[in-house]
Design an enzyme around this catalytic site. Structure first.
Site, short mmCIF file in Angstrom:
data_model
loop_
_atom_site.label_atom_id
_atom_site.label_comp_id
_atom_site.label_asym_id
_atom_site.label_seq_id
_atom_site.Cartn_x
_atom_site.Cartn_y
_atom_site.Cartn_z
N TYR A 177 -36.98 -30.08 94.40
CA TYR A 177 -37.27 -29.57 93.06
C TYR A 177 -37.86 -28.17 93.11
O TYR A 177 -37.59 -27.34 92.23
CB TYR A 177 -38.23 -30.53 92.34
CG TYR A 177 -37.66 -31.92 92.15
CD1 TYR A 177 -36.28 -32.11 92.05
CD2 TYR A 177 -38.48 -33.04 92.10
CE1 TYR A 177 -35.75 -33.38 91.89
CE2 TYR A 177 -37.95 -34.30 91.94
CZ TYR A 177 -36.58 -34.47 91.84
OH TYR A 177 -36.06 -35.73 91.68
N ARG A 228 -38.24 -35.14 97.72
CA ARG A 228 -37.70 -34.63 96.45
C ARG A 228 -38.54 -33.48 95.91
O ARG A 228 -38.02 -32.61 95.22
CB ARG A 228 -37.61 -35.77 95.43
CG ARG A 228 -36.52 -36.77 95.78
CD ARG A 228 -36.31 -37.78 94.67
NE ARG A 228 -37.46 -38.64 94.46
CZ ARG A 228 -37.76 -39.69 95.22
NH1 ARG A 228 -37.01 -39.99 96.27
NH2 ARG A 228 -38.82 -40.44 94.96
N TYR A 236 -29.36 -33.63 82.70
CA TYR A 236 -28.90 -34.76 81.91
C TYR A 236 -30.07 -35.34 81.13
O TYR A 236 -31.23 -35.26 81.53
CB TYR A 236 -28.22 -35.83 82.78
CG TYR A 236 -29.12 -36.61 83.69
CD1 TYR A 236 -29.70 -37.80 83.26
CD2 TYR A 236 -29.36 -36.19 84.99
CE1 TYR A 236 -30.51 -38.54 84.10
CE2 TYR A 236 -30.17 -36.92 85.84
CZ TYR A 236 -30.74 -38.09 85.39
OH TYR A 236 -31.55 -38.82 86.23
#
Length: 275
Positions: A81, A77, A103
């Protein structure tokens, strides 16, 4: 990071970056300033919880580019990113007004917004963050928790295992990303019961195994209700839950008065005339 007004509509030669929060529930949590950033942007990047939310976002700006496809099973990840930051900065350097929509709150459990803003500012571009209603905010409301009553600690679940944190069982304990607990690699989207058992063993040093804990998942669509499940701490390894669920441990002990400090403050009140 403080928010700043959207760039002027005449400023088409100098790039800028605004990282804004969509909030948790579609259509309910978006602030007027965040909406302005979205509507006035040349390019909008979206890291949102649901494709339906992305479709709703496209009603405010025709150029919405989803960041979700950059995730992949087995891919770190951290790499994903960094790719997000590179995508945003490429458009900023091209002179575009860029809005990145995340979000919840863009600064909570979100490395890319902080890094992109840091890079943009270092290169002389305007960059700012507009907060949003976070999962934490919804958690307090849905579970009727006042963090100021007994105190409240928050940890990413894996971080709690990796480091020697001191837990205070007299306050609330909130653990995020429990589905990933114990993952050093940052490549998995779930671990498993054996990893949650390690977490239970860690927590059992401060909480009895029959202590009631809460698994919480806030609503992301207006037609949804929050998902709240209560169970004994010992049962966590055997429960199936989603990556969006958060673990909450209510207080297990009562607050203990610090008599020495109370006496010291009482003496201070006498000296200052408040006794």
């Amino acid at each position: 990071m403080s928010a700043a007004p959207p760039a002027s509509s005449n400023d088409t030669t100098r790039g800028s970056l605004a990282c804004v929060g969509m909030g948790m529930t579609l259509g309910s949590h978006l602030t007027p300033l965040a909406r302005d950033h979205i509507e006035q942007a040349d390019v909008v990047f979206a890291a949102l919880s649901d494709h339906i939310v992305e479709m709703w976002l496209q009603r405010m700006n025709p150029d919405v580019r989803s960041l979700q496809p950059y995730y992949a099973e087995g891919k770190p990840r951290s790499k994903t990113y960094q790719e997000w930051v590179d995508l945003m900065m490429a458009e900023v350097r091209a002179g575009k007004r860029v809005c990145a929509v995340f979000y919840g709150h863009p600064g909570i459990f979100a490395w890319s917004p902080h890094k992109a803003i840091e890079v943009a500012r270092a290169e002389g571009f305007e960059a700012y963050m507009e907060p949003g209603i976070s999962a934490e905010d919804c958690l307090y409301a849905d579970l009727a928790i006042d963090p100021g009553r007994f105190g409240c600690q928050h940890f990413e679940a894996s971080q709690l295992l990796f480091y020697e944190h001191r837990i205070n069982p007299a306050g609330y304990l909130v653990l995020w990303q429990v589905a990933l607990v114990g993952d050093w690699s940052l490549t998995r989207f779930h671990t498993g019961p054996a990893y949650r058992q390690v977490l239970v063993e860690k927590l059992s040093k401060d909480y009895p195994l029959d202590h009631e804990v809460i698994l919480y998942h806030g609503a992301t669509l207006p037609i949804e209700k929050p998902r709240i499940r209560r169970m004994a701490l010992r049962d966590l390894p055997d429960v199936t839950f989603t990556s969006q669920e958060t673990l909450v441990l209510p207080p297990a002990t009562v607050l203990k008065l610090d008599i020495t400090m109370r006496e010291r403050l009482a003496e201070l009140d006498k000296v200052t005339g408040f006794a």
